[in-house]
Design a protein around this motif. Structure first.
Motif, PDB file in Angstrom:
ATOM      1  N   MET A 188    -106.463 -53.804  45.764  1.00  0.00           N
ATOM      2  CA  MET A 188    -107.473 -54.320  45.278  1.00  0.00           C
ATOM      3  C   MET A 188    -107.674 -56.128  45.788  1.00  0.00           C
ATOM      4  O   MET A 188    -108.840 -56.060  45.728  1.00  0.00           O
ATOM      5  CB  MET A 188    -107.039 -54.955  44.054  1.00  0.00           C
ATOM      6  CG  MET A 188    -106.627 -53.808  42.268  1.00  0.00           C
ATOM      7  SD  MET A 188    -105.553 -53.816  41.474  1.00  0.00           S
ATOM      8  CE  MET A 188    -106.166 -55.034  40.958  1.00  0.00           C
ATOM      9  N   LYS A 189    -106.795 -55.874  46.281  1.00  0.00           N
ATOM     10  CA  LYS A 189    -107.377 -57.657  47.322  1.00  0.00           C
ATOM     11  C   LYS A 189    -108.187 -57.065  48.738  1.00  0.00           C
ATOM     12  O   LYS A 189    -108.620 -58.334  48.346  1.00  0.00           O
ATOM     13  CB  LYS A 189    -105.180 -57.531  48.170  1.00  0.00           C
ATOM     14  CG  LYS A 189    -105.227 -58.617  48.449  1.00  0.00           C
ATOM     15  CD  LYS A 189    -105.401 -59.888  47.577  1.00  0.00           C
ATOM     16  CE  LYS A 189    -105.039 -61.567  47.797  1.00  0.00           C
ATOM     17  NZ  LYS A 189    -105.489 -62.839  47.151  1.00  0.00           N
ATOM     18  N   ASP A 191    -110.743 -55.217  48.172  1.00  0.00           N
ATOM     19  CA  ASP A 191    -112.154 -55.213  47.627  1.00  0.00           C
ATOM     20  C   ASP A 191    -112.239 -56.437  47.071  1.00  0.00           C
ATOM     21  O   ASP A 191    -113.261 -57.381  47.206  1.00  0.00           O
ATOM     22  CB  ASP A 191    -111.549 -54.058  46.927  1.00  0.00           C
ATOM     23  CG  ASP A 191    -110.963 -52.828  46.509  1.00  0.00           C
ATOM     24  OD1 ASP A 191    -112.137 -52.448  47.983  1.00  0.00           O
ATOM     25  OD2 ASP A 191    -111.544 -51.979  45.685  1.00  0.00           O
ATOM     26  N   GLU A 192    -111.341 -57.743  46.519  1.00  0.00           N
ATOM     27  CA  GLU A 192    -111.568 -58.897  46.449  1.00  0.00           C
ATOM     28  C   GLU A 192    -112.091 -59.538  47.159  1.00  0.00           C
ATOM     29  O   GLU A 192    -112.793 -60.790  47.621  1.00  0.00           O
ATOM     30  CB  GLU A 192    -110.292 -59.968  45.635  1.00  0.00           C
ATOM     31  CG  GLU A 192    -110.918 -60.777  45.384  1.00  0.00           C
ATOM     32  CD  GLU A 192    -109.104 -61.101  45.058  1.00  0.00           C
ATOM     33  OE1 GLU A 192    -108.304 -62.494  44.125  1.00  0.00           O
ATOM     34  OE2 GLU A 192    -108.078 -60.594  44.098  1.00  0.00           O
ATOM     35  N   ASN A 193    -111.432 -59.633  48.783  1.00  0.00           N
ATOM     36  CA  ASN A 193    -111.609 -60.034  49.763  1.00  0.00           C
ATOM     37  C   ASN A 193    -112.933 -59.712  50.558  1.00  0.00           C
ATOM     38  O   ASN A 193    -113.614 -60.468  50.772  1.00  0.00           O
ATOM     39  CB  ASN A 193    -110.776 -59.696  51.150  1.00  0.00           C
ATOM     40  CG  ASN A 193    -109.623 -60.612  50.627  1.00  0.00           C
ATOM     41  OD1 ASN A 193    -108.857 -60.926  49.695  1.00  0.00           O
ATOM     42  ND2 ASN A 193    -108.164 -59.676  51.305  1.00  0.00           N
ATOM     43  N   GLU A 194    -112.840 -58.661  49.992  1.00  0.00           N
ATOM     44  CA  GLU A 194    -114.842 -57.978  50.526  1.00  0.00           C
ATOM     45  C   GLU A 194    -116.195 -58.599  49.827  1.00  0.00           C
ATOM     46  O   GLU A 194    -116.859 -58.964  49.977  1.00  0.00           O
ATOM     47  CB  GLU A 194    -114.909 -56.246  50.086  1.00  0.00           C
ATOM     48  CG  GLU A 194    -116.492 -55.896  50.864  1.00  0.00           C
ATOM     49  CD  GLU A 194    -115.704 -54.127  50.808  1.00  0.00           C
ATOM     50  OE1 GLU A 194    -117.705 -53.896  51.073  1.00  0.00           O
ATOM     51  OE2 GLU A 194    -114.911 -53.910  49.954  1.00  0.00           O
ATOM     52  N   ARG A 195    -115.278 -59.128  47.956  1.00  0.00           N
ATOM     53  CA  ARG A 195    -116.353 -59.581  46.918  1.00  0.00           C
ATOM     54  C   ARG A 195    -116.438 -61.277  47.875  1.00  0.00           C
ATOM     55  O   ARG A 195    -117.738 -61.374  47.530  1.00  0.00           O
ATOM     56  CB  ARG A 195    -115.936 -59.281  45.886  1.00  0.00           C
ATOM     57  CG  ARG A 195    -116.376 -57.626  46.010  1.00  0.00           C
ATOM     58  CD  ARG A 195    -115.710 -57.759  43.706  1.00  0.00           C
ATOM     59  NE  ARG A 195    -114.900 -57.990  43.692  1.00  0.00           N
ATOM     60  CZ  ARG A 195    -113.186 -57.143  43.520  1.00  0.00           C
ATOM     61  NH1 ARG A 195    -113.929 -55.805  43.310  1.00  0.00           N
ATOM     62  NH2 ARG A 195    -111.654 -57.437  42.689  1.00  0.00           N
ATOM     63  N   SER A 196    -115.129 -61.252  48.136  1.00  0.00           N
ATOM     64  CA  SER A 196    -115.825 -63.057  49.128  1.00  0.00           C
ATOM     65  C   SER A 196    -116.441 -63.106  49.573  1.00  0.00           C
ATOM     66  O   SER A 196    -116.888 -63.982  49.861  1.00  0.00           O
ATOM     67  CB  SER A 196    -113.863 -64.083  48.461  1.00  0.00           C
ATOM     68  OG  SER A 196    -113.066 -63.275  47.457  1.00  0.00           O
TER      69      SER A 196
END
Length: 236
Positions: A188-189, A191-196
């Motif tokens: 999840m982290k 994926d969140e970094n990739e979206r950011s």
């Protein structure tokens, strides 16, 4: 949520996946060990029950024969008859490994191979009940040794089963769920970094387009045309 603090990196994700794989393999092996130990333990318990009943019955029969012998002989004659035994028994104790449990193994041997050496007296002045008592004790010795083996083996196996059960529960209810939660959190982290990162790139692109429009207003549309050519060239 993961209980332990882990770094949300791809290297840590790989390490957690390997840890989960090892934990699941160890969990399966320990479950198989526990089941096999339980199977052998139950078999020993049944054998122990049968041997205990047999030995207790044999001891009662021996006591009955000695009571009859004592009734037919004087105490002095009985003591003299049993004072100097001719036969000797040597016990050899060894161990064998059963599912990583060292259980005892008893063997015995007699000083002589003559079965009549168990009688340390003459038959002229003794009763036949004394002969039966001595013979019943000699016949009961192998069962008594096997009973001692079974009882000690049951104790050791019960302790090992309990230890293995605790390890299985620790893996099943603590380590594996915690590792799975860590993996989920890291994914999840990441994926969140990739979206950011994608959002930042899109923001930078919008800023560049906005700057290009401002430049176009100053130079009569050349900048917008150049940006559109660059975008079309990049798409091809």
């Amino acid at each position: 949520m993961a209980k332990s603090q882990v770094n949300p990196t791809r290297m840590e994700l790989t390490r957690q996946k390997n840890k989960l794989k090892t934990a699941r393999r160890g969990h399966k092996m320990l479950k198989d060990k526990r089941d096999e130990l339980m199977r052998q333990f139950l078999s020993l318990v049944r054998e122990n029950k049968e041997l205990r009943e047999k030995v207790e019955s044999g001891i009662r029969a021996c006591n009955s024969n000695f009571v009859l012998a004592r009734a037919g002989m004087s105490a002095e004659a009985l003591n003299v008859a049993l004072m100097s035994p001719k036969q000797e028994v040597y016990l050899e104790a060894d161990t064998k490994n059963v599912m990583s449990v060292e259980i005892p193994e008893f063997k015995y041997k007699t000083r002589t191979s003559d079965s009549n050496d168990i009688y340390s007296y003459g038959f002229a002045f003794t009763s036949s009940d004394l002969d039966d008592a001595v013979k019943s004790i000699a016949d009961l010795l192998p069962d008594m040794l096997r009973l001692a083996e079974c009882e000690k083996s049951c104790q050791l196996m019960a302790a090992e089963i309990e230890k293995t059960r605790r390890r299985v529960n620790a893996l099943e209810h603590v380590m594996i769920p915690e590792t799975e939660a860590n993996i989920k959190m890291i994914k999840m982290k990441l994926d969140e970094n990739e979206r950011s990162s994608q959002i930042r790139l899109m923001k930078v692109k919008d800023m560049m387009l906005e700057e290009a429009h401002r430049y176009d207003e100053k130079n009569g549309g050349v900048g917008v045309y150049a940006v559109e050519i660059e975008e079309s060239t990049g798409e091809d």
